[in-house]
Design a protein around this motif. Structure first.
Motif: not given
Length: 333
Positions: A19-23
């Motif tokens: 899962l590729n997440v930008i926070c």
């Protein structure tokens, strides 16, 4: 038995993967979310921390070949802008009915392409030791930030990269009127020592004693005070805007099923009640989540009726940022 084993193998395969997440929140809460999610799921989270403006720019630039699956946190305006441009995926979580009205309204206004995960009011935090040592009275209003004794003592982020600073810009326009707000910002520039990239950076600088005051969301100032720094949070007397920190699934996400798993998980009261453990003092969107006692309560603050639809509109945002670049950025210290 073979059929059962095959079924279990398929289920495990669906639940596993990446899962590729930008926070777009403080790095501490980002790391906590990553760790908590990986502890509960057989999914590896690849996370990058970017400010709201940077996140929107990245998602827009990668629209033809998305490298991000989900964008968590950061001010709602760029999330709404991404939604209006079709950069994010429509998704109605089963948790939607558990959320506060403001979070549900954020979802509805975007065509369910984003949702509110937390909220927080804009204000500032100042270093009590610095202002006391310099004999500067507590600034309680927007007008006070123009006083000459604060010259070189104010930091605020650049609204091109920071959702916090864009919220400040849009709030001042709504409080004062657009021309008056830009006149105010020109005068404020005389007192600004730095326009930072990150929205929370100004109050962190104030906490370290590098500047007297940072214009930030109030919960970011309270986080510094909770860490033992001599910082006090202020809500402006004239009124102030607020953010609805949001979450969006990227359209065309390569790990769409896992993105939806994160989305539903992040809206649960258990996850949102953990925010305070990372010294994150926003108001959670799930009505059953625990509200940190330190969190600034909306009922105690003079809030404006922030127009999310107008100021999350791509044309409005582009025009205001261009005007900021031409009139403020061009003369920035």
């Amino acid at each position: 038995m073979l059929a059962t084993a095959a079924t279990l193998t398929v289920s495990a395969a669906q639940a596993a993967g990446d899962l590729n997440v930008i926070c777009s929140a403080d790095v501490v809460i980002c790391e906590q979310l990553q760790g908590d999610f990986e502890a509960k799921h057989d999914i590896k989270v690849n996370m990058v921390r970017l400010s709201s403006g940077e996140s929107y720019a990245k998602i827009r630039a990668e629209a033809r070949n998305p490298k991000t699956d989900i964008w968590w946190g950061g001010t709602g305006d760029p999330h709404l802008q991404a939604a209006s441009e079709g950069l994010t995926e429509k998704y109605e979580s089963e948790k939607l009915g558990e959320l506060h009205a403001w979070a549900q309204l954020q979802a509805a206004s975007s065509g369910h392409r984003t949702v509110g995960v937390y909220a927080g009011a804009l204000g500032w935090g100042y270093n009590t030791d610095i202002l006391k040592d310099k004999g500067i009275a507590e600034p309680g209003c927007w007008a006070d930030l123009l006083k000459p004794e604060l010259k070189g003592e104010v930091q605020v982020a650049n609204p091109n990269s920071s959702g916090t600073a864009y919220t400040a810009l849009a709030s001042l326009v709504q409080i004062m009127g657009e021309d008056e707000a830009f006149e105010y910002l020109k005068k404020l520039n005389d007192n600004v020592s730095q326009y930072t990239k990150s929205g929370s950076a100004p109050v962190k600088a104030a906490a370290r004693g590098e500047t007297g005051l940072g214009i930030v969301f109030m919960h970011d100032a309270i986080a510094q005070a909770a860490s033992g720094f001599p910082v006090k949070a202020i809500a402006p007397c004239e009124g102030t805007g607020y953010e609805i920190g949001s979450m969006s699934i990227v359209k065309g996400a390569k790990n769409m099923d896992n993105a939806k798993i994160w989305y539903d998980w992040a809206l649960t009261p258990e996850v949102q009640s953990r925010m305070k453990d990372a010294k994150s003092f926003q108001l959670p969107s799930n009505k059953a989540a625990e509200v940190p006692p330190e969190a600034p309560k909306f009922e105690d603050i003079k809030l404006i009726d922030y127009d999310f639809a107008t100021y999350g509109n791509p044309e409005t945002r582009k025009r205001l940022l261009e005007r900021w670049d031409n009139e403020i950025g061009a003369i920035a210290n």
